[in-house]
Design a protein around this motif. Structure first.
Motif, short mmCIF file in Angstrom:
data_model
loop_
_atom_site.label_atom_id
_atom_site.label_comp_id
_atom_site.label_asym_id
_atom_site.label_seq_id
_atom_site.Cartn_x
_atom_site.Cartn_y
_atom_site.Cartn_z
N PHE A 61 0.93 -1.19 0.01
CA PHE A 61 -0.23 0.11 0.00
C PHE A 61 0.92 1.20 -0.14
N GLY A 64 2.52 1.80 -3.30
CA GLY A 64 1.56 2.05 -4.35
C GLY A 64 1.22 3.76 -4.32
N ALA A 82 -6.64 5.69 -1.67
CA ALA A 82 -5.82 5.57 -0.36
C ALA A 82 -6.99 5.44 0.97
N PHE A 85 -8.70 2.15 0.84
CA PHE A 85 -7.73 1.08 1.23
C PHE A 85 -8.00 1.05 2.94
N THR A 112 -6.43 -5.03 -1.12
CA THR A 112 -5.20 -5.60 -2.00
C THR A 112 -5.57 -4.88 -3.30
N SER A 115 -4.58 -1.19 -3.32
CA SER A 115 -2.96 -1.31 -3.43
C SER A 115 -2.53 -1.46 -4.70
#
Length: 125
Positions: A61, A64, A82, A85, A112, A115
């Protein structure tokens, strides 16, 4: 500072918060915390497992987010991914702590995917 960076900070702190649920017990042995955690069962064992998984999810993450921003992806997109996530990881921890295995897997997959998606939006920026 962009929201995505705050999400990286929050995701980095998540393992500490989650393991707090496991350690919030009067029998917690701070002299031998790993041994104590390995002997736990039920809720506390799941909290420890969620703690370990939070560590496992974090590098992909964080990388990414940084790759997407470095490559010039649209900031609102990076912030939204973000934030998503982080929300899915919070939901994942809740599902783990409350022993909801199927929904936990779906939350894990969604987080996931976000990410990985951060790398993809960076690649096409």
């Amino acid at each position: 500072m962009p929201l995505a960076f705050w999400c990286v900070l929050a995701a980095g702190l998540m393992p500490i918060v989650v393991v707090g649920f496991a350690k919030a017990d009067s029998s917690f042995d701070n002299a031998h915390p790993r041994d104590w955690l390995e002997r736990q069962e039920g809720f506390r064992k799941r909290a420890h497992a969620a703690h370990l998984n939070a560590f496992e999810a974090f590098p992909l993450f964080a990388a990414g987010v940084f790759v997407a921003m470095w490559q010039g992806a649209a900031q609102p997109t990076v912030d939204a991914m973000a934030s998503g996530f982080l929300l899915f990881r919070i939901a994942y921890a809740w599902a783990y702590l409350t022993d909801r295995a199927m929904i936990r897997t779906l939350f894990w997959l969604a987080a996931t995917a976000l990410s990985i998606g951060l790398f993809i939006v960076g690649a096409f920026a």
